[in-house]
Design a protein around this motif. Structure first.
Motif, PDB file in Angstrom:
ATOM      1  N   SER A  74      25.054  61.063  79.228  1.00 42.90           N
ATOM      2  CA  SER A  74      24.293  61.601  80.366  1.00 42.90           C
ATOM      3  C   SER A  74      23.611  60.480  81.136  1.00 42.90           C
ATOM      4  CB  SER A  74      23.280  62.637  79.900  1.00 42.90           C
ATOM      5  OG  SER A  74      22.344  62.056  79.010  1.00 42.90           O
ATOM      6  N   HIS A  75      23.126  59.481  80.433  1.00 46.27           N
ATOM      7  CA  HIS A  75      22.521  58.307  81.088  1.00 46.27           C
ATOM      8  C   HIS A  75      23.572  57.582  81.917  1.00 46.27           C
ATOM      9  CE1 HIS A  75      19.992  54.715  81.576  1.00 46.27           C
ATOM     10  NE2 HIS A  75      21.061  54.010  81.236  1.00 46.27           N
ATOM     11  N   LYS A  78      24.398  59.620  85.048  1.00 46.21           N
ATOM     12  CA  LYS A  78      23.283  59.676  86.000  1.00 46.21           C
ATOM     13  C   LYS A  78      23.070  58.357  86.725  1.00 46.21           C
ATOM     14  CE  LYS A  78      18.333  60.706  86.303  1.00 46.21           C
ATOM     15  NZ  LYS A  78      17.112  61.077  85.527  1.00 46.21           N
ATOM     16  N   ASN A  79      23.267  57.250  86.024  1.00 47.25           N
ATOM     17  CA  ASN A  79      22.858  55.959  86.566  1.00 47.25           C
ATOM     18  C   ASN A  79      23.989  55.012  86.956  1.00 47.25           C
ATOM     19  OD1 ASN A  79      19.774  55.990  86.100  1.00 47.25           O
ATOM     20  ND2 ASN A  79      20.586  56.631  84.126  1.00 47.25           N
ATOM     21  N   THR A 103      22.025  63.129  96.179  1.00 41.33           N
ATOM     22  CA  THR A 103      22.464  61.952  95.414  1.00 41.33           C
ATOM     23  C   THR A 103      21.961  60.633  95.988  1.00 41.33           C
ATOM     24  OG1 THR A 103      24.512  61.654  96.674  1.00 41.33           O
ATOM     25  CG2 THR A 103      24.583  63.161  94.810  1.00 41.33           C
TER      26      THR A 103
END
Length: 210
Positions: A74-75, A78-79, A103
């Motif tokens: 998930s990190h 997301k990044n 976004t």
């Protein structure tokens, strides 16, 4: 070492049907990569693995030298990565401006206009746009994202020839001028010709074309 790399990557459906058979590769910032191969060979599966949408059966995927399974999928999503999905995956009750604004901190309208939408179209509900226009919104959303890696699944698949050529140029600029790592799954020979590196996926094996 590339910004995104993978080693001994395997993937099997139900632990039986092997799609990826211990493949290796690395991808750098500032380059456009094309992944070619016949339908059903695992191109979209590979893209999903690189983006942290799924986990490999075995092997590692590294972002900037760190295993994304350990830092967290998930990190990573997301990044580190921005997606251009074949099915668009837009939020259908929002306008193009609102979809892109989710976004990015950048003003959405300039990039939407650059991708061929008018100011009026950018303010409509996305369901009132054509498939080609929705595809442009999906591309705008990814390009406006600050993530260093763009993963695109058939980004020119629903576009006319002229628009597809424009989108290809924008993807190239994203790599060469914005220093992003752009990875594209495509059937388009024209798009592949513009790539800095071409990978061929066939029978579970990945080879770089020379």
């Amino acid at each position: 070492m590339g910004i995104l790399s993978f080693c001994n990557l395997t993937y099997s459906y139900d632990r039986k049907q092997s799609v990826l058979k211990g493949i290796n590769g690395q991808m750098e910032l500032g380059k456009l990569y094309a992944i070619l191969g016949p339908s059903g060979c695992g191109k979209t599966t590979l893209l999903s693995l690189l983006g942290g949408l799924d986990s490999p059966t075995s092997g590692q995927i590294l972002f900037d030298g760190q295993d994304i399974a350990k830092t967290g999928l998930s990190h990573h999503r997301k990044n580190h990565v921005a997606f251009i999905f074949q099915a668009y995956n837009l939020i259908d009750y929002l306008t193009p401006i609102e979809n892109v604004a989710l976004t990015s901190k950048l003003p959405p309208l300039p990039i939407l206009e650059r991708l061929g939408l008018t100011k009026d179209e950018a303010k409509r509900n996305v369901l009132k746009l054509s498939g080609g226009q929705q595809q442009r919104v999906a591309i705008a959303r990814a390009l406006a994202n600050e993530a260093p890696v763009i993963l695109a699944d058939e980004p020119t698949g629903n576009l006319d020839e002229d628009t597809a050529r424009d989108i290809t140029e924008i993807l190239k600029e994203s790599a060469h001028k914005m220093n992003k790592c752009v990875v594209v799954v495509t059937h388009s020979g024209e798009l592949a010709k513009q790539a800095d590196v071409i990978f061929q996926l066939k029978r579970g094996m990945l080879q770089m074309q020379k």
